[in-house]
Design a protein around this motif. Structure first.
Motif, PDB file in Angstrom:
ATOM      1  N   ARG A 157      71.652   9.748  77.096  1.00 47.16           N
ATOM      2  CA  ARG A 157      71.286  10.942  77.864  1.00 47.16           C
ATOM      3  C   ARG A 157      70.074  11.605  77.233  1.00 47.16           C
ATOM      4  O   ARG A 157      69.846  11.505  76.024  1.00 47.16           O
ATOM      5  CB  ARG A 157      72.442  11.940  77.940  1.00 47.16           C
ATOM      6  CG  ARG A 157      72.812  12.600  76.622  1.00 47.16           C
ATOM      7  CD  ARG A 157      74.046  13.471  76.778  1.00 47.16           C
ATOM      8  NE  ARG A 157      74.405  14.115  75.517  1.00 47.16           N
ATOM      9  CZ  ARG A 157      74.135  15.377  75.217  1.00 47.16           C
ATOM     10  NH1 ARG A 157      73.480  16.131  76.092  1.00 47.16           N
ATOM     11  NH2 ARG A 157      74.502  15.899  74.066  1.00 47.16           N
ATOM     12  N   TYR A 163      63.969  16.952  76.508  1.00 41.18           N
ATOM     13  CA  TYR A 163      63.086  16.068  77.270  1.00 41.18           C
ATOM     14  C   TYR A 163      61.610  16.363  77.011  1.00 41.18           C
ATOM     15  O   TYR A 163      60.808  15.449  76.789  1.00 41.18           O
ATOM     16  CB  TYR A 163      63.393  16.190  78.769  1.00 41.18           C
ATOM     17  CG  TYR A 163      62.546  15.292  79.652  1.00 41.18           C
ATOM     18  CD1 TYR A 163      62.337  13.956  79.329  1.00 41.18           C
ATOM     19  CD2 TYR A 163      61.954  15.794  80.823  1.00 41.18           C
ATOM     20  CE1 TYR A 163      61.564  13.131  80.142  1.00 41.18           C
ATOM     21  CE2 TYR A 163      61.186  14.981  81.628  1.00 41.18           C
ATOM     22  CZ  TYR A 163      60.997  13.653  81.281  1.00 41.18           C
ATOM     23  OH  TYR A 163      60.230  12.851  82.090  1.00 41.18           O
ATOM     24  N   MET A 185      72.287   4.344  80.433  1.00 38.89           N
ATOM     25  CA  MET A 185      72.161   5.783  80.577  1.00 38.89           C
ATOM     26  C   MET A 185      73.273   6.350  81.465  1.00 38.89           C
ATOM     27  O   MET A 185      73.816   5.660  82.326  1.00 38.89           O
ATOM     28  CB  MET A 185      70.789   6.134  81.151  1.00 38.89           C
ATOM     29  CG  MET A 185      69.621   5.487  80.413  1.00 38.89           C
ATOM     30  SD  MET A 185      69.580   5.854  78.641  1.00 38.89           S
ATOM     31  CE  MET A 185      69.157   7.606  78.674  1.00 38.89           C
ATOM     32  N   ASP A 190      68.764  10.674  83.647  1.00 42.36           N
ATOM     33  CA  ASP A 190      68.607  10.207  82.267  1.00 42.36           C
ATOM     34  C   ASP A 190      67.809   8.915  82.223  1.00 42.36           C
ATOM     35  O   ASP A 190      66.967   8.724  81.340  1.00 42.36           O
ATOM     36  CB  ASP A 190      69.978   9.996  81.617  1.00 42.36           C
ATOM     37  CG  ASP A 190      70.756  11.277  81.428  1.00 42.36           C
ATOM     38  OD1 ASP A 190      70.169  12.257  80.943  1.00 42.36           O
ATOM     39  OD2 ASP A 190      71.943  11.313  81.778  1.00 42.36           O
TER      40      ASP A 190
END
Length: 443
Positions: A157, A163, A185, A190
């Motif tokens: 994840r 991110y 994922m 993700d």
């Protein structure tokens, strides 16, 4: 060229990283375990391999370790002749996984310093490495690839908060990501995010979340009474459990509890800080609020003294949260009233207990959305709403039971990630060890 400069830089970082780690460990009253972290592994642990092929699973801390449990059970069942090694980065993660019967060996993960990584891999010689969630270490991944060891990212994840940081350092992470054999994922988001960071699209799959495969069951009234007696909680009391709480949340939990006690004489609070070493700080908050409490570690000495309504069990241990959730009437999951990103709502759902959580669930957005969609819990917008949410569920047993049943249904409908992970893993192990899944474990 990247790895050359990375290793030159790491030489200069060894000392500050070691000093920071030493300070962090000692300040929490724990051993820094430098030998293992530099790849000098205990002979008694290595002896447990006993000539068997090794599956190495790495779970950074508590959350990853709990998520890995269904996968570990499946690995133990399918590959009984393999030795299963579980490594952790944190001391709390190590404490949790040390009690897992599925594993053969528990170790600390080596620092990503080239000699440490080489030494660990040469000692262990794993046939397969499984890394839980999102741990990207260039040296470790490259040295495994150079030895022909497949590396799988499991239950991967990329949170909202991390991110942007990953993207900013895409030039750094893509070198390691390209060396993963498969990246499994949790969601399509993700998957798209890790590809944007540099993962190979053809080896990156949406597999689902292992956390939905936590064993789930609705406990009988007799089971709940027995659990309450274990913690010296009178069975007639209604129990609120606040799990995985963080600084800035305990004050609101305590305030809500005191507000409820004004009109109720049948309440009991179980308070479980996310980090047990914070128990002294939380104890000070309870004392300042005028609430009587006992620490979990003190219960053995006072096992003949039952708690009373209005008191608090302060849990300063790890590994007991699921049992405490199971004996509760209502659960609040912490890390959600403060911008920490939340914690796992599936644990109370798996024992049929309704959940209350706050607005900060960025690390568990998909799970929070499913809990609300299945009407298995209540999300509060502000800390001031906490007492009202507790009161609503405590005063409406029919609603409470309905939300609990909805949580169990949600778990049932969203499982299956373990099986899909095992299909990927089998592609690397079954052709090399075709008979190991039928033999009996021999240790």
């Amino acid at each position: 060229m990247f790895f050359f400069f990375y290793n030159i830089t790491s030489i200069f970082l060894v000392l500050p990283v070691s000093l920071y780690h030493w300070y962090r460990s000692v300040s929490r009253g724990r051993s820094p375990a430098f030998k293992e972290r530099f790849g000098f592994l205990p002979r008694e642990e290595l002896a447990k391999i006993g000539g068997r092929p090794v599956i190495w699973l790495h779970a950074v801390s508590v959350g990853e370790a709990i998520a890995a449990r269904p996968l570990l059970k499946a690995l133990r069942a399918k590959y009984p002749c393999h030795a299963i090694l579980v490594s952790n980065t944190t001391e709390t993660g190590r404490a949790i996984t040390s009690s897992f019967p599925e594993k053969d060996i528990s170790l600390y993960f080596p620092f990503d310093f080239l000699p440490a990584v080489r030494r660990a891999l040469e000692h262990i010689k794993p046939e397969l490495i499984i890394i839980m969630e999102t741990e990207i270490w260039p040296n470790f991944t490259r040295q495994a690839a150079l030895r022909g060891i497949p590396v799988i990212l499991a239950n991967g994840r990329i949170s909202d908060r991390s991110y942007s940081r990953y993207l900013a350092f895409k030039w750094f992470f893509r070198h390691a990501l390209q060396l993963f054999s498969n990246l499994c994922m949790q969601t399509e988001v993700d998957r798209e995010r890790i590809i944007a960071i540099g993962a190979p699209p053809e080896r990156t799959l949406r597999i689902g979340n292992l956390k939905y495969d936590i064993p789930f069951r609705h406990l009988s009234p007799e089971d709940i009474i027995a659990l309450k007696e274990h913690y010296t909680i009178p069975h007639e009391l209604s129990v609120i459990c606040a799990g995985s709480s963080h600084p800035g949340e305990e004050e609101h939990i305590i305030s809500a509890y005191r507000e409820l006690l004004v009109s109720r004489s049948d309440l009991f609070l179980v308070l479980v800080p996310r980090h047990p070493e914070r128990a002294a700080n939380v104890a000070a908050l309870l004392a300042n609020a005028g609430l009587a409490y006992r620490r979990r570690t003190d219960l053995a000495a006072t096992s003949d003294v039952m708690f009373r309504s209005g008191e608090v069990l302060l849990v300063n241990t790890i590994g007991e949260l699921m049992g405490l959730y199971a004996l509760s009437d209502v659960v609040f999951v912490g890390g959600s009233l403060v911008p920490t990103g939340g914690h796992n709502l599936l644990e109370p759902a798996s024992v049929g207990v309704p959940t209350i959580f706050g607005p900060h669930m960025t690390n568990f957005r998909e799970i929070a959305a499913l809990v609300l969609q299945h009407q298995a819990g209540i999300q509060v917008d502000t800390p001031a709403d906490l007492a009202e949410a507790f009161q609503k569920l405590l005063s409406e047993p029919v609603l409470r039971q309905e939300l609990g049943r909805n949580g169990l249904l949600m778990m049932r409908e969203n499982g299956g990630a373990t099986e899909r992970h095992m299909e990927i893993i089998a592609g690397y192990l079954d052709t090399k060890f075709p008979s190991n899944n039928t033999k009996q474990r021999s240790n």
